[in-house]
Design a protein around this motif. Sequence first.
Motif, PDB file in Angstrom:
ATOM      1  N   GLY A   1       0.790  -1.225   0.000  1.00  0.00           N
ATOM      2  CA  GLY A   1       0.000   0.000   0.000  1.00  0.00           C
ATOM      3  C   GLY A   1       0.823   1.276   0.000  1.00  0.00           C
ATOM      4  N   LEU A   2       2.140   1.161  -0.195  1.00  0.00           N
ATOM      5  CA  LEU A   2       3.004   2.329  -0.157  1.00  0.00           C
ATOM      6  C   LEU A   2       3.081   3.027  -1.518  1.00  0.00           C
ATOM      7  CD1 LEU A   2       6.041   0.972   1.911  1.00  0.00           C
ATOM      8  CD2 LEU A   2       4.090   2.294   2.740  1.00  0.00           C
ATOM      9  N   LYS A   3       3.299   4.322  -1.466  1.00  0.00           N
ATOM     10  CA  LYS A   3       3.548   5.103  -2.670  1.00  0.00           C
ATOM     11  C   LYS A   3       5.067   5.209  -2.858  1.00  0.00           C
ATOM     12  CE  LYS A   3      -0.588   7.886  -1.840  1.00  0.00           C
ATOM     13  NZ  LYS A   3      -1.091   9.234  -1.500  1.00  0.00           N
ATOM     14  N   PRO A   4       5.535   5.435  -4.078  1.00  0.00           N
ATOM     15  CA  PRO A   4       6.984   5.508  -4.324  1.00  0.00           C
ATOM     16  C   PRO A   4       7.700   6.517  -3.423  1.00  0.00           C
ATOM     17  CG  PRO A   4       5.798   5.401  -6.396  1.00  0.00           C
ATOM     18  CD  PRO A   4       4.759   5.531  -5.324  1.00  0.00           C
ATOM     19  N   GLU A   5       6.992   7.594  -3.062  1.00  0.00           N
ATOM     20  CA  GLU A   5       7.626   8.617  -2.225  1.00  0.00           C
ATOM     21  C   GLU A   5       7.674   8.240  -0.749  1.00  0.00           C
ATOM     22  OE1 GLU A   5       3.328  10.077  -3.073  1.00  0.00           O
ATOM     23  OE2 GLU A   5       4.936   9.004  -4.118  1.00  0.00           O
ATOM     24  N   ASP A   6       7.082   7.086  -0.380  1.00  0.00           N
ATOM     25  CA  ASP A   6       7.060   6.651   1.022  1.00  0.00           C
ATOM     26  C   ASP A   6       8.321   5.920   1.457  1.00  0.00           C
ATOM     27  OD1 ASP A   6       4.538   7.694   1.470  1.00  0.00           O
ATOM     28  OD2 ASP A   6       3.501   5.828   0.941  1.00  0.00           O
ATOM     29  N   TYR A   7       9.195   5.570   0.515  1.00  0.00           N
ATOM     30  CA  TYR A   7      10.381   4.792   0.863  1.00  0.00           C
ATOM     31  C   TYR A   7      11.394   4.862  -0.273  1.00  0.00           C
ATOM     32  CZ  TYR A   7       8.569   1.333  -2.418  1.00  0.00           C
ATOM     33  OH  TYR A   7       8.110   0.722  -3.553  1.00  0.00           O
ATOM     34  N   ASP A   8      12.600   4.470   0.041  1.00  0.00           N
ATOM     35  CA  ASP A   8      13.672   4.359  -0.949  1.00  0.00           C
ATOM     36  C   ASP A   8      14.290   2.985  -0.767  1.00  0.00           C
ATOM     37  OD1 ASP A   8      15.908   4.416  -2.518  1.00  0.00           O
ATOM     38  OD2 ASP A   8      16.843   6.161  -1.559  1.00  0.00           O
ATOM     39  N   VAL A   9      14.014   2.055  -1.667  1.00  0.00           N
ATOM     40  CA  VAL A   9      14.447   0.671  -1.484  1.00  0.00           C
ATOM     41  C   VAL A   9      15.966   0.522  -1.543  1.00  0.00           C
ATOM     42  CG1 VAL A   9      14.437  -0.173  -3.880  1.00  0.00           C
ATOM     43  CG2 VAL A   9      13.684  -1.683  -2.020  1.00  0.00           C
TER      44      VAL A   9
END
Length: 361
Positions: free
Chosen positions: A119-127
Amino acid sequence: MQLYNKVDKKVLKERLMQEDFKRVTLSFYRYIIIDNPEELRDELFLEWSDLNCFGRIYLAKEGINAQMSVPEHNWEEFKEKLYARKEFKDIPFKVAVEDDGKSFYKLIIKVRKNIVADGLKPEDYDVTNIGKHLSAKEWNEAMDNEDTVVIDMRNHYESEVGHFKGAVTPDCDTFREELPMVLKELEDKKDKKVLLYCTGGIRCEKASAYLKHHGYNDVNQLLGGIIDYKRQIDAEGLDNKFIGKNFVFDERLGERISNEVIAHCHQCGKPCDTHTNCKNDDCHLLFIQCEECAEKYDGCCSKTCSDIIKLPVEEQRKLRKNQNKTGEQRNVYKKGRLRPHLDEFVQNGEIIESPLKQKES
């Protein structure tokens, strides 16, 4: 050219039971850009079908998440072909702790938006900015430090049968639900050493990146998850800090990591950690059931479901059809929500006073 299974599951299960060779059950994942997952999906299906591989595999533009069963005599060819693909070269495998070769009975490969539903958006994390991977030895040492908090990144029905001692085990049904719950749990612990673990490691990749994005610096994750932790402690003679079973997402539904039984039958309260699915096709609830209750309720979660499976098949279908037409509430539950809740538990499909209280382990 057949790209999907078309054989009835009963036939497939019978074929599996009749096999006279051994299989290797394994899991693996990798976050990597895949330009055309649909094309890769078809290529892998044909390749793995030829090798008689079974399993459940998810592909997305962000990578691969696989749980598989590979015939032992095809193991080297399987590895050689997988490693020949540049995106999967030397991908690490987690091999099952307990393996009778009956973990999967068919091959399913699906293309999804994400390899883990978060349910995360791309801006919610940096893999690319994830937590530090800890070996079993490093993990044990970190757990001995009082200034740490250990978080189970799995669902409630997984942690119910087994978890690390003293771990926070969020009461969630999905990984998507758990991420904000964990953030709230840690909101006043930014100075703590955070330890994350899951089955094979994939959920912790996202979770650690999510926490780092929200300002947590000392984030750590168990290398290879619970599966590889067991392998490492056995190989190195380390203390086992995990109690109970490790829930797995295949036909086995669990691997024993320690001898403790920390869960209870959802119907009678007896110590038990054996998961099963309700035999009623209109329910299939995942719950914990002891042998005595399995016999009493015919492998069902309640007397209602037990009565339904005794009806002729046509009557069962008619019942489902009528429920669909009238909008009547069908006998379908969330995973594992038949379990005891503190002072109450379910018996004969009714919530009643419980003769036991769940004890913290």
